[in-house]
Design a protein around this motif. Structure first.
Motif, short mmCIF file in Angstrom:
data_model
loop_
_atom_site.label_atom_id
_atom_site.label_comp_id
_atom_site.label_asym_id
_atom_site.label_seq_id
_atom_site.Cartn_x
_atom_site.Cartn_y
_atom_site.Cartn_z
N ALA A 274 27.84 -38.41 50.47
CA ALA A 274 28.28 -37.53 51.69
C ALA A 274 29.49 -38.48 52.10
N VAL A 275 28.97 -39.46 52.22
CA VAL A 275 29.68 -40.80 52.66
C VAL A 275 31.52 -40.60 52.55
N LEU A 276 31.35 -40.63 51.26
CA LEU A 276 32.39 -40.57 50.29
C LEU A 276 33.36 -39.27 50.45
N PHE A 277 32.75 -38.27 50.74
CA PHE A 277 33.68 -36.90 51.20
C PHE A 277 33.54 -37.49 52.70
N LEU A 278 32.71 -37.97 53.93
CA LEU A 278 33.14 -37.75 55.40
C LEU A 278 34.48 -38.87 55.48
N LEU A 279 34.77 -39.73 54.35
CA LEU A 279 35.79 -40.81 54.36
C LEU A 279 37.06 -40.25 53.58
N GLY A 280 36.75 -39.45 52.54
CA GLY A 280 38.07 -38.44 52.08
C GLY A 280 38.50 -37.88 52.99
N ALA A 281 37.83 -36.66 53.80
CA ALA A 281 37.85 -36.77 55.40
C ALA A 281 39.60 -36.95 55.67
N ALA B 79 34.27 -21.74 43.21
CA ALA B 79 35.97 -22.27 43.66
C ALA B 79 36.87 -21.05 43.42
N MET B 80 36.84 -20.36 42.52
CA MET B 80 37.69 -19.12 42.16
C MET B 80 37.76 -18.55 43.18
N ILE B 81 36.93 -17.54 43.75
CA ILE B 81 36.86 -17.25 44.60
C ILE B 81 37.78 -17.31 46.29
N THR B 82 37.15 -18.95 45.89
CA THR B 82 37.40 -19.60 47.52
C THR B 82 39.18 -20.26 47.27
N LEU C 15 33.28 -24.16 47.93
CA LEU C 15 33.69 -23.91 48.52
C LEU C 15 34.85 -24.61 48.40
N SER C 16 34.95 -26.23 48.63
CA SER C 16 35.44 -28.04 48.32
C SER C 16 36.25 -27.96 46.98
N PHE C 17 35.45 -27.61 46.27
CA PHE C 17 35.91 -27.76 44.50
C PHE C 17 37.20 -27.68 44.93
N GLY C 18 37.65 -26.05 45.02
CA GLY C 18 38.86 -26.35 44.62
C GLY C 18 40.27 -26.95 45.44
N ALA C 19 39.64 -26.88 46.55
CA ALA C 19 40.93 -27.83 47.93
C ALA C 19 40.96 -29.05 47.26
N PHE C 20 39.97 -29.77 46.66
CA PHE C 20 39.89 -31.11 46.78
C PHE C 20 40.46 -31.13 45.78
N ASN C 21 41.35 -30.21 44.30
CA ASN C 21 42.32 -30.53 43.99
C ASN C 21 43.30 -29.49 44.20
N LEU C 22 43.38 -28.52 44.34
CA LEU C 22 45.11 -28.14 44.45
C LEU C 22 45.73 -28.50 45.79
N ARG D 68 48.71 -21.58 56.77
CA ARG D 68 48.42 -21.58 58.79
C ARG D 68 47.96 -22.60 58.91
N LEU D 69 47.80 -23.38 58.31
CA LEU D 69 47.17 -24.75 58.87
C LEU D 69 48.34 -25.80 58.30
N ASP D 70 48.81 -26.93 59.04
CA ASP D 70 48.51 -28.56 57.72
C ASP D 70 47.95 -28.47 56.78
N LYS D 71 48.67 -28.74 55.17
CA LYS D 71 47.44 -29.25 54.27
C LYS D 71 46.21 -29.74 54.79
N HIS D 72 46.96 -31.48 55.25
CA HIS D 72 45.84 -32.38 55.08
C HIS D 72 44.69 -31.95 56.32
N PHE D 73 45.12 -31.16 56.97
CA PHE D 73 44.10 -30.64 58.14
C PHE D 73 43.14 -29.64 57.33
N VAL D 74 43.62 -28.61 56.22
CA VAL D 74 42.47 -27.91 55.77
C VAL D 74 41.81 -29.25 54.44
N LEU D 75 42.73 -30.01 54.18
CA LEU D 75 41.71 -30.94 53.17
C LEU D 75 40.90 -31.42 53.87
N GLY D 76 40.68 -31.83 54.84
CA GLY D 76 39.52 -32.77 55.93
C GLY D 76 38.61 -32.07 56.34
N ILE D 77 38.30 -30.18 56.25
CA ILE D 77 37.73 -29.72 56.65
C ILE D 77 36.64 -29.29 55.68
#
Length: 464
Positions: free
Chosen positions: A423-430, A284-287, A338-345, A297-306
């Motif tokens: 997995a279901v919760l992550f897809l809902l959040g996406a 997460a620190m590296i990511t 890979l996703s943990f940092g994005a979910f917070n920042l 370069r992309l909208d923040k919400h789009f990166v969060l969805g990915i």
């Protein structure tokens, strides 16, 4: 809401293509704050049960009660911060007076002697959680004023997230460090308390000294539940809080079962849990810098969805990785990293944008309230996760006391509830992230209108 107050001066927001002044100082606060948050829920309950002799049931009730109080009081703290007016600004006084109070609470909580009772734990734990909330809220609110542009905010909150992850790594590496240093003469819990206190004092003092703060602007205050619900009910604000809650639940449910999954389902020793968690945090620190780069370069919400989709895929793949293989388990946790940092920042950067929209529409700068809502949503997700996870384990017949001695059917059930709900919760959040309404272009128009209005207010104030 009450009538607007007169602006003291034009908005003194910091704009720079380079690192905003004070960002490093503010980020360093995240190390002791995170270093405190984990022992509060991991080390303290065990210490008070095994060393100080309090009944487990009593400790459980106290922790649950304090967490509920903590979630309820956060919005009140945010509203109080937004109302604060002083020569030091809105949030800096909370740092100056909150840090010594928190350090005292940490000392009393971590250095408790045998013979203390439930009321002592209740009082000191409440004070510690309250102090943590005050400093965390002030940190996030100050960060929102360090940059106004859509892209720059991603970088600001990336710095904060990196420091927080460093705090997690500090706590997780603590037992390893102790084993290398040998006998220190202090119990681990007490030594951890001293480390937190010694880190907290210079970090908060540096932030209070170095971090600039935006001047007061035209403001209308929340005066009741109806006004608060009106803020929470705004489309962008509610969506960010919902995303934060769902992702917090997703990681929380999996984290609550991680020890069982690694030991019973994957056949690894309990010591492997620390190794795989370190793998996740380091990833997460590296990511984090890469997430901030993509968000510019992309909208923040789009990166969060990915990131949500990626986390959902990793949740399922994790189950099919080879058993008894520490490297495979570490790779699975690195996938989550890979996703943990994005979910917070990203939600924190997005909430600053939503605050701009709120101020343009209503003339109300509710930065403290907005970040209190965000902190509460993540806390609620974590609080619900443990109860929901253990209820699910009971439904599938898994018995934690038996660990690997459970039946094959129970182990399969453990794997199912470990991967499926998250997995279901992550897809809902996406999905919630992909359909988020406040885009980069919309925010640019909001900032243009806000800057023009603030400039007019400054001219009018200068002419009076």
């Amino acid at each position: 809401m009450t009538a607007p107050s007169v602006a003291a001066s034009p908005t003194a927001r910091v704009r720079s293509d380079r690192r905003p002044p004070g960002l490093l100082s503010l980020s360093l606060m995240g190390i002791p704050l995170t270093a405190l948050s984990l022992p509060l829920v991991v080390m303290i309950p065990e210490h008070y049960a095994t060393v100080l002799g309090l009944p487990l049931a009593v400790i459980g009730v106290i922790f649950t009660s304090v967490r509920v109080f903590d979630i309820v009081v956060d919005p009140l703290l945010g509203a109080a911060m937004d109302r604060t007016r002083s020569r030091w600004g809105r949030y800096r006084p909370w740092l100056i007076f909150g840090a010594p109070a928190l350090m005292l609470a940490v000392y009393l909580l971590f250095m408790a002697q045998p013979g203390v009772g439930p009321l002592y734990l209740l009082a000191t734990l409440t004070a510690a959680f309250l102090g943590w909330s005050i400093l965390s809220l002030a940190q996030l609110a100050l960060a929102s004023g360090l940059a106004t542009s859509y892209d720059e905010r991603s970088r600001v909150y990336a710095w904060l997230q990196f420091a927080s992850l460093l705090g997690i790594l500090t706590v997780m590496g603590f037992p390893i460090l102790l084993s290398k240093l040998g006998e220190t003469g202090l119990e681990p819990t007490r030594l951890m308390g001293w480390i937190i206190i010694l880190l907290m004092a210079p970090a908060v003092a540096l932030a209070a000294w170095r971090v600039p703060e935006a001047a007061a602007v035209t403001q209308r205050h929340i005066v009741g539940l109806k006004d608060y619900l009106a803020v929470v009910g705004r489309k962008a604000v509610f969506r960010i809080a919902a995303i934060d809650l769902v992702f917090g639940l997703g990681f929380g449910t999996a984290s609550a079962m991680l020890v069982f999954f690694i030991t019973a389902a994957k056949g690894l020793d309990r010591s492997a849990v620390g190794v795989v968690l370190i793998a996740q945090v380091v990833t997460a620190m590296i990511t984090v810098p890469a997430v901030a780069w993509l968000a510019r370069r992309l909208d923040k919400h789009f990166v969060l969805g990915i990131s949500g989709v990626l986390a959902a895929v990793v949740s399922v793949v994790f189950v099919f990785l080879p058993d008894g293989n520490l490297l495979a388990a570490s790779l699975g946790m690195m996938g989550w990293g890979l996703s943990f940092g994005a979910f917070n920042l990203l939600p924190r950067a997005m909430m600053a944008d939503a605050g701009d929209e709120l101020r343009l529409d209503s003339g109300s700068d509710q930065t403290g309230v907005l970040y209190a809502l965000l902190i509460s949503s993540w806390k609620l997700g974590g609080a619900l996760a443990v109860g929901l996870s253990f209820a699910a384990l009971a439904l599938v017949g898994y018995k934690p006391a038996l660990m690997a001695a459970n039946t094959p059917e129970a182990i399969s059930g453990l794997e199912m509830v470990f991967a499926g709900p998250s997995a279901v919760l992550f897809l809902l959040g996406a999905w919630l992230a992909f359909t988020y309404p406040l885009t980069r272009d919309k925010h640019a128009a909001i900032r243009t209108a806000l800057d023009a209005r603030d400039a007019r207010a400054a001219q009018e104030g200068a002419g009076q």
